[in-house]
Design an enzyme around this catalytic site. Structure first.
Site, PDB file in Angstrom:
ATOM      1  N   TYR A 154       1.645  -0.417  41.179  1.00 42.91           N
ATOM      2  CA  TYR A 154       0.772   0.556  41.015  1.00 42.91           C
ATOM      3  C   TYR A 154       1.730   1.898  41.139  1.00 42.91           C
ATOM      4  O   TYR A 154       1.503   2.780  42.014  1.00 42.91           O
ATOM      5  CB  TYR A 154      -0.296   0.798  42.072  1.00 42.91           C
ATOM      6  CG  TYR A 154      -1.256  -0.716  41.912  1.00 42.91           C
ATOM      7  CD1 TYR A 154      -0.744  -1.949  41.959  1.00 42.91           C
ATOM      8  CD2 TYR A 154      -2.515  -0.445  41.209  1.00 42.91           C
ATOM      9  CE1 TYR A 154      -1.594  -3.055  41.538  1.00 42.91           C
ATOM     10  CE2 TYR A 154      -3.404  -1.707  40.964  1.00 42.91           C
ATOM     11  CZ  TYR A 154      -2.809  -2.860  40.891  1.00 42.91           C
ATOM     12  OH  TYR A 154      -3.658  -3.913  40.625  1.00 42.91           O
ATOM     13  N   LYS A 197       6.101 -14.536  43.779  1.00 39.64           N
ATOM     14  CA  LYS A 197       6.839 -14.985  42.839  1.00 39.64           C
ATOM     15  C   LYS A 197       8.357 -14.942  42.694  1.00 39.64           C
ATOM     16  O   LYS A 197       9.251 -14.438  41.976  1.00 39.64           O
ATOM     17  CB  LYS A 197       6.593 -14.322  41.192  1.00 39.64           C
ATOM     18  CG  LYS A 197       7.064 -14.645  39.935  1.00 39.64           C
ATOM     19  CD  LYS A 197       6.182 -15.792  39.398  1.00 39.64           C
ATOM     20  CE  LYS A 197       6.755 -16.464  38.146  1.00 39.64           C
ATOM     21  NZ  LYS A 197       6.401 -17.672  37.708  1.00 39.64           N
ATOM     22  N   ASP A 214       1.746 -18.258  39.857  1.00 43.47           N
ATOM     23  CA  ASP A 214       1.221 -19.139  38.546  1.00 43.47           C
ATOM     24  C   ASP A 214       0.397 -20.318  39.295  1.00 43.47           C
ATOM     25  O   ASP A 214      -0.880 -20.735  38.602  1.00 43.47           O
ATOM     26  CB  ASP A 214       2.033 -19.306  37.400  1.00 43.47           C
ATOM     27  CG  ASP A 214       3.273 -19.423  38.233  1.00 43.47           C
ATOM     28  OD1 ASP A 214       3.959 -19.350  39.129  1.00 43.47           O
ATOM     29  OD2 ASP A 214       4.262 -19.824  37.147  1.00 43.47           O
ATOM     30  N   ASP A 263      -4.924  -8.392  43.404  1.00 48.97           N
ATOM     31  CA  ASP A 263      -5.999  -7.830  42.584  1.00 48.97           C
ATOM     32  C   ASP A 263      -6.567  -8.816  41.443  1.00 48.97           C
ATOM     33  O   ASP A 263      -7.780  -9.159  41.366  1.00 48.97           O
ATOM     34  CB  ASP A 263      -5.547  -6.547  41.929  1.00 48.97           C
ATOM     35  CG  ASP A 263      -6.504  -5.718  41.160  1.00 48.97           C
ATOM     36  OD1 ASP A 263      -7.604  -5.737  41.690  1.00 48.97           O
ATOM     37  OD2 ASP A 263      -6.157  -4.708  40.545  1.00 48.97           O
ATOM     38  N   ASP A 311     -10.194 -11.344  41.758  1.00 45.93           N
ATOM     39  CA  ASP A 311     -11.282 -11.452  41.046  1.00 45.93           C
ATOM     40  C   ASP A 311     -11.638 -12.968  40.246  1.00 45.93           C
ATOM     41  O   ASP A 311     -12.553 -13.368  40.155  1.00 45.93           O
ATOM     42  CB  ASP A 311     -10.776 -10.528  39.413  1.00 45.93           C
ATOM     43  CG  ASP A 311     -11.286  -9.131  39.472  1.00 45.93           C
ATOM     44  OD1 ASP A 311     -11.468  -8.767  40.529  1.00 45.93           O
ATOM     45  OD2 ASP A 311     -11.539  -8.553  38.408  1.00 45.93           O
TER      46      ASP A 311
END
Ligand code: NAD
Length: 354
Positions: A130, A183, A216, A240, A244
């Site tokens: 961010y 990751k 993933d 984030d 969703d």
């Protein structure tokens, strides 16, 4: 107890208008002693006084015990306003709101894309990718030439430690399982540091099981076996995105409540954005902001050992669940024809205040 309220952008005013009467009714009936202070923020503040987070709003937030905010739609702002302070950035950095807590669960009567899900994503909220908030000075994004754009992703041991601790503490009060998502196979240093730090903090919580998934693969596992997840801890951007996914799998982004918590302040804000595609049409689902408000009451009840706040949160959750259980109350995101306002009134009527 004082709460600052900021409607902000897009569907913010309409979901706030459906939520606040429920809070006021609980406040009156249970004598919670909450005083609401409305403050300007977002595009409306920019248009009226040329600032997106006016000084009066900042001062009011400093003096408040909690904050309830609508979504911020900076992506739709005119160019000059986009250069101004992003209200989300201000709140998250000024109050160091490091833990973004985002539950997702299936509910009776709500059409979902999976059979059963009841999980909480604990997302690190101050670092990662961010760019407007992950640096002390300057931006995490820059262009050395007009054809090259770079973005710096920040991961720290301290940031990873405190979000991990928040996740394990959350799991201790739930089904005692944490899944860390990263990751680290590719981002060996940054996500390697996150992974190692979460594992070390995990040793402080021997009663909590820890698994790990690469991000993933995590998306596949969340679709394939959502019922297995309890608490997911992850870095900023991954959290984030995954939240969703999970809220939509559980029915709709419009159901997704959340709080942003720091050591000294808590902010209730729905997971979703300003939804410009439906703003002003009375089609938005206010559930996410209602549940966020319940989470704020619950968190402040925990911090101050006030049972009445926890009780108010429980009554709010029960009323929302009761209303959602009947499809006649559903807003268009759930396939129904109810309005934002109609949903809010139904929740008001469903509050058990005897
Ligand atoms: P969005 O979350 O606003 O909308 C995504 C989709 O979900 C849209 O189809 C929208 O109509 C639907 N939706 C969202 N909330 C809903 C609700 N309560 N009821 C029914 N449907 C709902 O994402 P976006 O369109 O990518 O972003 C719009 C703006 O919001 C952008 O400016 C973005 O930067 C901003 N944003 C802000 C926040 C925040 O303030 N926390 C979070 C995400 C996006």
């Amino acid at each position: 107890m004082k709460f600052v309220v900021m409607e902000n952008d897009g569907i913010g005013p309409e979901i706030m208008a459906a939520t606040l009467p429920v809070l006021r009714r609980l406040n009156d009936a249970l004598g919670l002693g909450i005083e609401l202070q409305h403050c300007l923020g977002g595009l409306k503040a920019w248009e009226q006084i040329g600032e997106t987070v006016p000084q009066a709003t900042r001062d009011a937030c400093d003096a408040a015990d909690g904050v309830i905010v609508g979504p911020v739609g900076t992506y739709e702002y005119p160019d000059e306003a986009r250069q101004a302070t992003n209200p989300n950035r201000f709140m998250r950095t000024h109050f160091d709101l490091f833990a973004n807590v985002r539950p997702a669960k299936t509910r009776p009567g709500v059409p979902a894309r999976v059979d059963h899900m009841d999980l909480v994503i604990v997302r690190e909220n101050t670092e990662g990718f961010y760019a407007d908030r992950n640096m002390f000075q300057g931006s995490g994004e820059f262009m050395p030439t007009e054809d090259v754009a770079l973005s710096v992703r920040k991961i720290t041991r301290q940031g990873s430690e405190r979000i991990a601790r928040h996740a394990f503490q959350t799991a201790q009060e739930r089904r005692k399982k944490v899944c860390m998502v990263h990751k680290a196979n590719v981002l060996k240093m940054t996500d390697g540091l996150f992974r190692d730090t979460v594992a070390v903090v995990g040793r402080e919580f021997p009663g909590v099981e820890l698994e790990e998934l690469i991000v993933d693969a995590a998306t596949a596992h969340l679709v394939r076996r959502p019922e297995d997840f309890d608490v997911i801890v992850t870095t900023n951007a991954f959290g984030d995105i995954l939240s969703d996914l999970c809220s939509e799998l559980s029915g709709s982004l419009g159901l997704a409540g959340s709080i942003n918590a720091g050591a000294g302040q808590v902010m209730a804000q729905a997971q979703h954005g300003s939804a410009p595609d439906i703003a002003g049409q009375g089609k938005s689902n206010p559930t996410a902001l209602l549940l966020s408000t319940g989470m704020l009451l619950e968190e402040l009840g925990r911090r101050t050992s006030r049972n009445d706040l926890a009780q108010a949160a429980g009554k709010l959750y029960a009323a929302v669940d009761g209303v959602l259980a009947d499809p006649v109350n559903h807003t268009p995101d759930l396939g129904g024809g109810n309005t934002t306002d109609g949903f809010g009134r139904a929740v008001l009527g469903a509050l058990d205040l005897d």
